[in-house]
Write a protein that holds these residues in place. Sequence first.
Motif, PDB file in Angstrom:
ATOM      1  N   TYR A   1      48.860  52.195  36.486  1.00 47.00           N
ATOM      2  CA  TYR A   1      48.320  51.601  35.265  1.00 47.00           C
ATOM      3  C   TYR A   1      49.044  52.121  34.018  1.00 47.00           C
ATOM      4  O   TYR A   1      49.395  51.362  33.109  1.00 47.00           O
ATOM      5  CB  TYR A   1      46.818  51.893  35.181  1.00 47.00           C
ATOM      6  CG  TYR A   1      46.178  51.407  33.908  1.00 47.00           C
ATOM      7  CD1 TYR A   1      45.979  50.050  33.684  1.00 47.00           C
ATOM      8  CD2 TYR A   1      45.776  52.310  32.928  1.00 47.00           C
ATOM      9  CE1 TYR A   1      45.393  49.606  32.504  1.00 47.00           C
ATOM     10  CE2 TYR A   1      45.190  51.876  31.755  1.00 47.00           C
ATOM     11  CZ  TYR A   1      44.996  50.525  31.546  1.00 47.00           C
ATOM     12  OH  TYR A   1      44.417  50.087  30.385  1.00 47.00           O
ATOM     13  N   PHE A   2      49.300  53.437  33.966  1.00 45.90           N
ATOM     14  CA  PHE A   2      49.872  54.039  32.776  1.00 45.90           C
ATOM     15  C   PHE A   2      51.412  54.048  32.758  1.00 45.90           C
ATOM     16  O   PHE A   2      52.016  54.383  31.744  1.00 45.90           O
ATOM     17  CB  PHE A   2      49.373  55.481  32.613  1.00 45.90           C
ATOM     18  CG  PHE A   2      47.936  55.584  32.199  1.00 45.90           C
ATOM     19  CD1 PHE A   2      47.501  54.989  31.026  1.00 45.90           C
ATOM     20  CD2 PHE A   2      47.017  56.285  32.975  1.00 45.90           C
ATOM     21  CE1 PHE A   2      46.175  55.093  30.629  1.00 45.90           C
ATOM     22  CE2 PHE A   2      45.695  56.387  32.591  1.00 45.90           C
ATOM     23  CZ  PHE A   2      45.271  55.788  31.408  1.00 45.90           C
ATOM     24  N   TRP A   3      52.032  53.721  33.888  1.00 49.77           N
ATOM     25  CA  TRP A   3      53.497  53.835  34.007  1.00 49.77           C
ATOM     26  C   TRP A   3      54.246  53.131  32.868  1.00 49.77           C
ATOM     27  O   TRP A   3      55.170  53.723  32.284  1.00 49.77           O
ATOM     28  CB  TRP A   3      53.944  53.318  35.370  1.00 49.77           C
ATOM     29  CG  TRP A   3      55.395  53.534  35.662  1.00 49.77           C
ATOM     30  CD1 TRP A   3      56.443  52.740  35.296  1.00 49.77           C
ATOM     31  CD2 TRP A   3      55.965  54.638  36.368  1.00 49.77           C
ATOM     32  NE1 TRP A   3      57.626  53.260  35.746  1.00 49.77           N
ATOM     33  CE2 TRP A   3      57.365  54.435  36.402  1.00 49.77           C
ATOM     34  CE3 TRP A   3      55.433  55.774  36.982  1.00 49.77           C
ATOM     35  CZ2 TRP A   3      58.239  55.316  37.033  1.00 49.77           C
ATOM     36  CZ3 TRP A   3      56.307  56.657  37.612  1.00 49.77           C
ATOM     37  CH2 TRP A   3      57.685  56.423  37.631  1.00 49.77           C
ATOM     38  N   PRO A   4      53.928  51.871  32.538  1.00 46.79           N
ATOM     39  CA  PRO A   4      54.691  51.204  31.468  1.00 46.79           C
ATOM     40  C   PRO A   4      54.671  51.966  30.152  1.00 46.79           C
ATOM     41  O   PRO A   4      55.629  51.917  29.371  1.00 46.79           O
ATOM     42  CB  PRO A   4      53.990  49.846  31.338  1.00 46.79           C
ATOM     43  CG  PRO A   4      53.364  49.617  32.665  1.00 46.79           C
ATOM     44  CD  PRO A   4      52.914  50.967  33.111  1.00 46.79           C
ATOM     45  N   ARG A   5      53.599  52.682  29.874  1.00 45.04           N
ATOM     46  CA  ARG A   5      53.502  53.416  28.615  1.00 45.04           C
ATOM     47  C   ARG A   5      54.213  54.765  28.658  1.00 45.04           C
ATOM     48  O   ARG A   5      54.814  55.180  27.675  1.00 45.04           O
ATOM     49  CB  ARG A   5      52.028  53.644  28.269  1.00 45.04           C
ATOM     50  CG  ARG A   5      51.551  52.717  27.155  1.00 45.04           C
ATOM     51  CD  ARG A   5      50.122  53.035  26.781  1.00 45.04           C
ATOM     52  NE  ARG A   5      49.200  52.586  27.803  1.00 45.04           N
ATOM     53  CZ  ARG A   5      47.900  52.821  27.774  1.00 45.04           C
ATOM     54  NH1 ARG A   5      47.382  53.526  26.784  1.00 45.04           N
ATOM     55  NH2 ARG A   5      47.116  52.362  28.723  1.00 45.04           N
ATOM     56  N   VAL A   6      54.143  55.437  29.805  1.00 38.56           N
ATOM     57  CA  VAL A   6      54.704  56.796  29.847  1.00 38.56           C
ATOM     58  C   VAL A   6      56.144  56.818  30.332  1.00 38.56           C
ATOM     59  O   VAL A   6      56.868  57.786  30.087  1.00 38.56           O
ATOM     60  CB  VAL A   6      53.827  57.723  30.720  1.00 38.56           C
ATOM     61  CG1 VAL A   6      52.422  57.818  30.155  1.00 38.56           C
ATOM     62  CG2 VAL A   6      53.798  57.260  32.166  1.00 38.56           C
ATOM     63  N   VAL A   7      56.582  55.775  31.040  1.00 41.44           N
ATOM     64  CA  VAL A   7      57.964  55.704  31.526  1.00 41.44           C
ATOM     65  C   VAL A   7      58.666  54.487  30.931  1.00 41.44           C
ATOM     66  O   VAL A   7      59.750  54.588  30.364  1.00 41.44           O
ATOM     67  CB  VAL A   7      58.024  55.654  33.068  1.00 41.44           C
ATOM     68  CG1 VAL A   7      59.475  55.584  33.539  1.00 41.44           C
ATOM     69  CG2 VAL A   7      57.338  56.882  33.666  1.00 41.44           C
ATOM     70  N   GLY A   8      58.042  53.328  31.079  1.00 42.12           N
ATOM     71  CA  GLY A   8      58.533  52.144  30.410  1.00 42.12           C
ATOM     72  C   GLY A   8      59.400  51.217  31.227  1.00 42.12           C
ATOM     73  O   GLY A   8      59.534  50.046  30.897  1.00 42.12           O
ATOM     74  N   ASP A   9      60.010  51.696  32.297  1.00 40.79           N
ATOM     75  CA  ASP A   9      60.856  50.819  33.090  1.00 40.79           C
ATOM     76  C   ASP A   9      60.136  50.410  34.362  1.00 40.79           C
ATOM     77  O   ASP A   9      58.926  50.602  34.519  1.00 40.79           O
ATOM     78  CB  ASP A   9      62.194  51.491  33.399  1.00 40.79           C
ATOM     79  CG  ASP A   9      62.000  52.799  34.170  1.00 40.79           C
ATOM     80  OD1 ASP A   9      60.841  53.147  34.471  1.00 40.79           O
ATOM     81  OD2 ASP A   9      63.003  53.471  34.485  1.00 40.79           O
ATOM     82  N   GLN A  10      60.873  49.818  35.290  1.00 37.35           N
ATOM     83  CA  GLN A  10      60.274  49.360  36.539  1.00 37.35           C
ATOM     84  C   GLN A  10      59.669  50.539  37.309  1.00 37.35           C
ATOM     85  O   GLN A  10      60.240  51.628  37.364  1.00 37.35           O
ATOM     86  CB  GLN A  10      61.335  48.674  37.405  1.00 37.35           C
ATOM     87  CG  GLN A  10      60.785  48.059  38.677  1.00 37.35           C
ATOM     88  CD  GLN A  10      61.865  47.327  39.443  1.00 37.35           C
ATOM     89  OE1 GLN A  10      62.995  47.223  38.997  1.00 37.35           O
ATOM     90  NE2 GLN A  10      61.520  46.814  40.607  1.00 37.35           N
ATOM     91  N   GLN A  11      58.528  50.294  37.912  1.00 42.32           N
ATOM     92  CA  GLN A  11      57.851  51.371  38.633  1.00 42.32           C
ATOM     93  C   GLN A  11      58.657  51.808  39.854  1.00 42.32           C
ATOM     94  O   GLN A  11      59.273  50.997  40.529  1.00 42.32           O
ATOM     95  CB  GLN A  11      56.459  50.909  39.064  1.00 42.32           C
ATOM     96  CG  GLN A  11      55.547  50.626  37.881  1.00 42.32           C
ATOM     97  CD  GLN A  11      54.089  50.712  38.254  1.00 42.32           C
ATOM     98  OE1 GLN A  11      53.723  51.279  39.269  1.00 42.32           O
ATOM     99  NE2 GLN A  11      53.238  50.146  37.415  1.00 42.32           N
ATOM    100  N   TRP A  12      58.622  53.104  40.110  1.00 40.35           N
ATOM    101  CA  TRP A  12      59.340  53.655  41.251  1.00 40.35           C
ATOM    102  C   TRP A  12      58.561  53.400  42.535  1.00 40.35           C
ATOM    103  O   TRP A  12      57.336  53.319  42.528  1.00 40.35           O
ATOM    104  CB  TRP A  12      59.557  55.158  41.066  1.00 40.35           C
ATOM    105  CG  TRP A  12      60.537  55.482  39.973  1.00 40.35           C
ATOM    106  CD1 TRP A  12      61.087  54.608  39.067  1.00 40.35           C
ATOM    107  CD2 TRP A  12      61.074  56.771  39.665  1.00 40.35           C
ATOM    108  NE1 TRP A  12      61.931  55.268  38.221  1.00 40.35           N
ATOM    109  CE2 TRP A  12      61.954  56.604  38.554  1.00 40.35           C
ATOM    110  CE3 TRP A  12      60.912  58.032  40.211  1.00 40.35           C
ATOM    111  CZ2 TRP A  12      62.641  57.672  38.000  1.00 40.35           C
ATOM    112  CZ3 TRP A  12      61.593  59.101  39.659  1.00 40.35           C
ATOM    113  CH2 TRP A  12      62.456  58.913  38.566  1.00 40.35           C
TER     114      TRP A  12
END
Length: 704
Positions: free
Chosen positions: A116-127
């Motif tokens: 859920y938070f990945w786009p905000r804390v990393v920003g790129d495609q999910q690993w």
Amino acid sequence: MSSLGSAASETSLTSSKAPAKADDLLDGLDPEQRAAAVAPRGPVCVLAGAGTGKTRTITHRIAHLVRSGHVAAGQVLAVTFTARAAGEMRSRLRALGVEGAQARTFHAAALRQLRYFWPRVVGDQQWDLLEGKLRMVGQAANRVGAGTEPEVLRDLAGEIEWAKASLISPEDYPAVASRLQRDIPESPARVAEVYRMYEQLKTAASQLDFDDLLLHTTAALEEHGTVANEFRDRYRCFVVDEYQDVTPLQQRLLDAWVGGRDDLTVVGDANQTIYSFGGASPKPLLEFTRRFPEAAVVRLERDYRSTPQIVDLANRVIGAARGRPAGSRLRLIGQRPDGPAPRFGEYDDEPAEAAAAAARIRELLDSGVPASEIAILYRVNAQSEAYEQALAELGIPYLVRGGQRFFDRREVRQAVIALRQAAASSPEGELADLVRRVLAAVGLTEQPPQGGAAKERWDALLALVELAEELQRTVEGATLRTYVAELEQRASAQHPPTVEGVTLASLHAAKGLEWDAVFLVGLAEGTMPIQHADGDERAVEEERRLFYVGVTRAREHLSLSWALSRHPGGRRNRRRSRFLYGLLPEEHPAARVARPQPKSAAGKAKCRVCGGPLMATMEIKLGRCGSCPSDLDEELLARLKDWRVERARELKVPAYVVFTDATLVAIAEQRPVDHSALVAISGIGAGKLDRFGAEVLAVVRGAS
């Protein structure tokens, strides 16, 4: 992307099957369970002994908080350590009319939040999530020149998991591993190189392992204020089951979740701490009241699972433990009617022990005990083979826990597809009848087939019908669609229904489970406690706790057995486990054998150099004082290590299972010339002597 916690509707305070009053939820709870359930919001510590109803207590606590209006169901996050336990918690909450409370494992909860938070804390495609790390650990080991044998890679992977769970970086690993004297397949520096390279390869491939889920979620909450605020606004009440098994990494994630608040309920039993090898520690449980001085503390000691005879045996097992902290001194009080006394059996060899267990199981089956209510528990998985053969010879169905997953079986996959298709047409009728009709088309007959694979497939389909019957009883108006949704949820959580058959499982895999009849087998020195624990008091005490866990899995029938030899006709020189001394009834033949006294306790261990008394475990093993000079034969030690590597490779076991480094050093110092001198070395028992004695003596003599 689904919202954190899935849906706003999960915060609803009501459900379709709510009890009329919040107090109705407390009916049937004993005084201690009730005290835990009604404790006000805030820190609560439940010290719950085996069989005392901890899951019942914490689910009723959650339901009471929700029904009393103290918290919305969707604001509750309950975490535990296995998908099965989380599934059981969800089922019980649903039966109590609580929909929307989250019950997950630490890793499942972290994965949900990180996505859920990945786009905000990393920003790129999910690993991607790395399902298994052995292949990448192998690549890392190869690049740094470490061993790549399967058993070495398993040990390296386990050591990386321990380090990450303990919040130890590759840079800090050598110093920590050396200080703790970790039993590892390579030098600490080399393990650190593998660890560092593994992390580099994983990052380059944009992949996460299961420990990364916890690490990255923790970092997201600690380093991003908006993320932390949103999460803490969403979840207000936290419950942690099996808190004695929390690792430093899990505790750090929990601290990030709670965020300085105190609405936290923890439940655990320090007497059941059995995962220290993975970084788990009961310290957070035992120090909970130091962290939260105002915490309510409730002790659950009424055992509703086992007969008084089994409870008494369990109390004696754990009562003999050394160095028990005050918070772990729970004494179980049996609440069930009397049952049969535990049985003890000594056999000439392992096949005879297995045959006797199978014969007794046949008697239990004939007396009406279901096969699914019987378990054979052992220390290591390699022990299962003899019991599989003995059960098969008597035509007794069995399931090896840790084998093929239920929802991965071909017949189960076909059944779920058929049920999903049938549910789409919204058929009319009783749920269980509908499921039977659908499964008849994929092989469920009225009468079971005669044994073999066909019977196993039939049993799996019947388990699906029985699950439908259970859902029909507990969920009002359950439909085929409701049932299919339940199956899909169970499949994702690997929470299978009960399949008829005797369970074969390791003691670790049996944690959290229970059966009417339990057979604890292979209770000989070198197996229980395991050989590599000998010489380390903390490791031996963990083995005792593991034995205690095994004893407390049984409700009514408990059998404990050991064999004097591994093979028929072999030397009958094994000893029963030290944990059994003082437990056997006086009339048992083996009870008349005097308990061996530790050399240090008897005052007989003398230094072979200066003649002074030896007290420390390592001194006794080496046969000399720590201050006396070593006469280590370096060349012999090198030959012994080479021999150990070859034998471990042949046996497909970690090297330390053959002999620990400390034992090899003792051999290289004392250079035994015969069997009596070899067995005099601490840590070399009858089993090791029987299996490796001649080879070790040949290595000492310089023979190949």
